[in-house]
Design a protein around this motif. Sequence first.
Motif, PDB file in Angstrom:
ATOM      1  N   LEU A  22       0.831  -1.209   0.000  1.00 27.15           N
ATOM      2  CA  LEU A  22       0.000   0.000   0.000  1.00 27.15           C
ATOM      3  C   LEU A  22       0.863   1.256   0.000  1.00 27.15           C
ATOM      4  N   LEU A  23       1.964   1.222   0.734  1.00 22.00           N
ATOM      5  CA  LEU A  23       2.865   2.372   0.729  1.00 22.00           C
ATOM      6  C   LEU A  23       3.426   2.599  -0.672  1.00 22.00           C
ATOM      7  N   ARG A  24       3.788   1.520  -1.350  1.00 21.85           N
ATOM      8  CA  ARG A  24       4.276   1.641  -2.724  1.00 21.85           C
ATOM      9  C   ARG A  24       3.185   2.202  -3.630  1.00 21.85           C
ATOM     10  N   PHE A  25       1.964   1.704  -3.473  1.00 21.31           N
ATOM     11  CA  PHE A  25       0.841   2.184  -4.280  1.00 21.31           C
ATOM     12  C   PHE A  25       0.615   3.680  -4.069  1.00 21.31           C
ATOM     13  N   TYR A  26       0.557   4.112  -2.804  1.00 19.26           N
ATOM     14  CA  TYR A  26       0.283   5.520  -2.515  1.00 19.26           C
ATOM     15  C   TYR A  26       1.458   6.416  -2.872  1.00 19.26           C
TER      16      TYR A  26
END
Length: 181
Positions: A22-26
């Motif tokens: 999720l951190l990579r996505f955001y």
Amino acid sequence: MIIQASLFLIEALTGFLTFALLLRFYMQACRVSFNNQIGTFVVELTNWLVRPLRKVLPGLFGLDLASLLPAYVLQVLFACAVFVLSGGIAMETWSPQGLIPLLLWRGVVATLRLSLYLLIGALLAQAVLSWVNPYSPFSQPVSQLTRPVLQPIQRVVPPIGAIDLSPLIAIVLAQLLLIFL
């Protein structure tokens, strides 16, 4: 006791990997540079899963689905593990037609909850860094990550006496959303 320990370990592993995905996505959605310690760590941790998926799963509207989909799938798998390890909670009362949508929905809710926790953590990190060391190498990526959330609030609530209340308001709103989830 063994079941609880197993659930704890499964939750820790799936939660950590989901958080990184999720951190990579955001970070990609907010156009945060990966040329820093956080970005490098996230990319190296998740590349084994995201790179092969990018070949078969294209982005949508500029969003990296190859990072978001595995995060969601991990949460669905965790919901399945909880269901199985907890004895199925009167399995004879559940039909596959009702169970599968429930598990898929739980994956959506869990992914949204982790996204909100990520936002709250980034807001807290930004607040602490602004007090302690605003020129830290972590300040820029954290600021870029929280900017899309804080800018609309800052338009409505200007700083009061040079103190920006928008992070506090964003944290309260995120916690309200967590209550509803």
